[in-house]
Design an enzyme around this catalytic site. Sequence first.
Site, PDB file in Angstrom:
ATOM      1  N   LYS A  33       7.363  -4.733  50.274  1.00 33.13           N
ATOM      2  CA  LYS A  33       8.814  -4.604  50.478  1.00 33.13           C
ATOM      3  C   LYS A  33       9.254  -3.154  50.346  1.00 33.13           C
ATOM      4  O   LYS A  33      10.085  -2.670  51.116  1.00 33.13           O
ATOM      5  CB  LYS A  33       9.576  -5.471  49.466  1.00 33.13           C
ATOM      6  N   LYS A  75       8.379 -18.111  62.346  1.00 33.29           N
ATOM      7  CA  LYS A  75       9.408 -17.317  63.008  1.00 33.29           C
ATOM      8  C   LYS A  75       9.059 -15.833  63.014  1.00 33.29           C
ATOM      9  O   LYS A  75       9.514 -15.084  63.862  1.00 33.29           O
ATOM     10  CB  LYS A  75      10.777 -17.536  62.378  1.00 33.29           C
ATOM     11  N   LYS A 101      -0.650 -20.279  64.079  1.00 27.44           N
ATOM     12  CA  LYS A 101       0.411 -20.711  63.179  1.00 27.44           C
ATOM     13  C   LYS A 101       1.788 -20.614  63.829  1.00 27.44           C
ATOM     14  O   LYS A 101       2.115 -19.597  64.442  1.00 27.44           O
ATOM     15  CB  LYS A 101       0.359 -19.830  61.933  1.00 27.44           C
TER      16      LYS A 101
END
Length: 331
Positions: free
Chosen positions: A111, A197, A194
């Site tokens: 992050k 989104k 897979k």
Amino acid sequence: METVLSGIRSTGNLHLGNYFGAIKNFIKMQHEHRCYFFIADYHSLTTHPTPEDLHQNVKQVLVEYLAAGIDPEVATLYIQSDVPEVAELYLLLNMNAYMGELERCTTFKDKARKQSDNINAGLLTYPVLMAADILIHRATKVPVGKDQEQHLEMARTFGKRFNRMYNNEYFPEPYAFNFGVDLIKIPGLDGSTKMGKSEGEGNAVFLADDPKTIQKKIMRAVTDSGPTEKNQPKPQAIENIFNIMQVVSTQDTLNYFEDKYNSCEIRYGDMKKQLAEDVIAFTAPLREKILEIGADDVYLSKVARMGAEKARESAAKTVKEVREIIGFKPF
Ligand code: TRP
């Protein structure tokens, strides 16, 4: 009966992969265990959504989980920020969480790299908040994917550290719960293994997609020029189309296209047309429910209130006991 807790990211609509994966198991599990499902909206502040996005995202997730079959009368379905006790436990756990271990967390490092202009303290202490979510109900089973294993390990660390510091066994150890054979994996439409989104537009069919969108996505799904030898093994992208068909179409339909494939007579256009029709038929009732529940603010407010009430009862008990253990005393 165990206490199961699942935290749901407040961004991202449900797709078929989620539905056949976790959601189907949640729906079953809610009758077998004490289940807490909550929408992690405090966590979402680590990326600074606007107030409109924050509310809209929470609403969408709530609506879709209800539409998919989470029963708010059976499970405890709540919104994290409706339970301020979580914030207090988070504060208390922060006192025993070390900078070093938080900085080493791989999701923090990821992050920090991705949003280098916003490396806030909430990002660093994300695992502490997640531990508070879990420990506040003293949950032992936490359905999470591989990407959350390290967070879960940290929740165990914080719980055990608390127990050791205060010389008791107050917090049980929470473990990742994966559904094993019950977990059906839905592949993507773009040839990847897979559905998700994050894999890019067109890879996933969302439960809220309208028929036209579904049709378009499926007709664009990756295929190839077709088999050249009888009974030849299927390349990944083709296997994917068959796998999706397996969960939404009838056995006859599936057999029909298997035969066509094996005899090299398959026309992927026809197969995709059929698949689109079957996916649309499958998702139509879910989409209808999503629209219906989404328009029913009275019902949503009742569900949220009921969830908060049930969650706060359990959370308040934990915080009260934790305060006593730490040594806070009323005068
Ligand atoms: N971190 C989880 C995710 O990104 C969401 C989450 C927050 C969670 N708190 C939790 C999951 C507690 C399980 C238990 O998916």
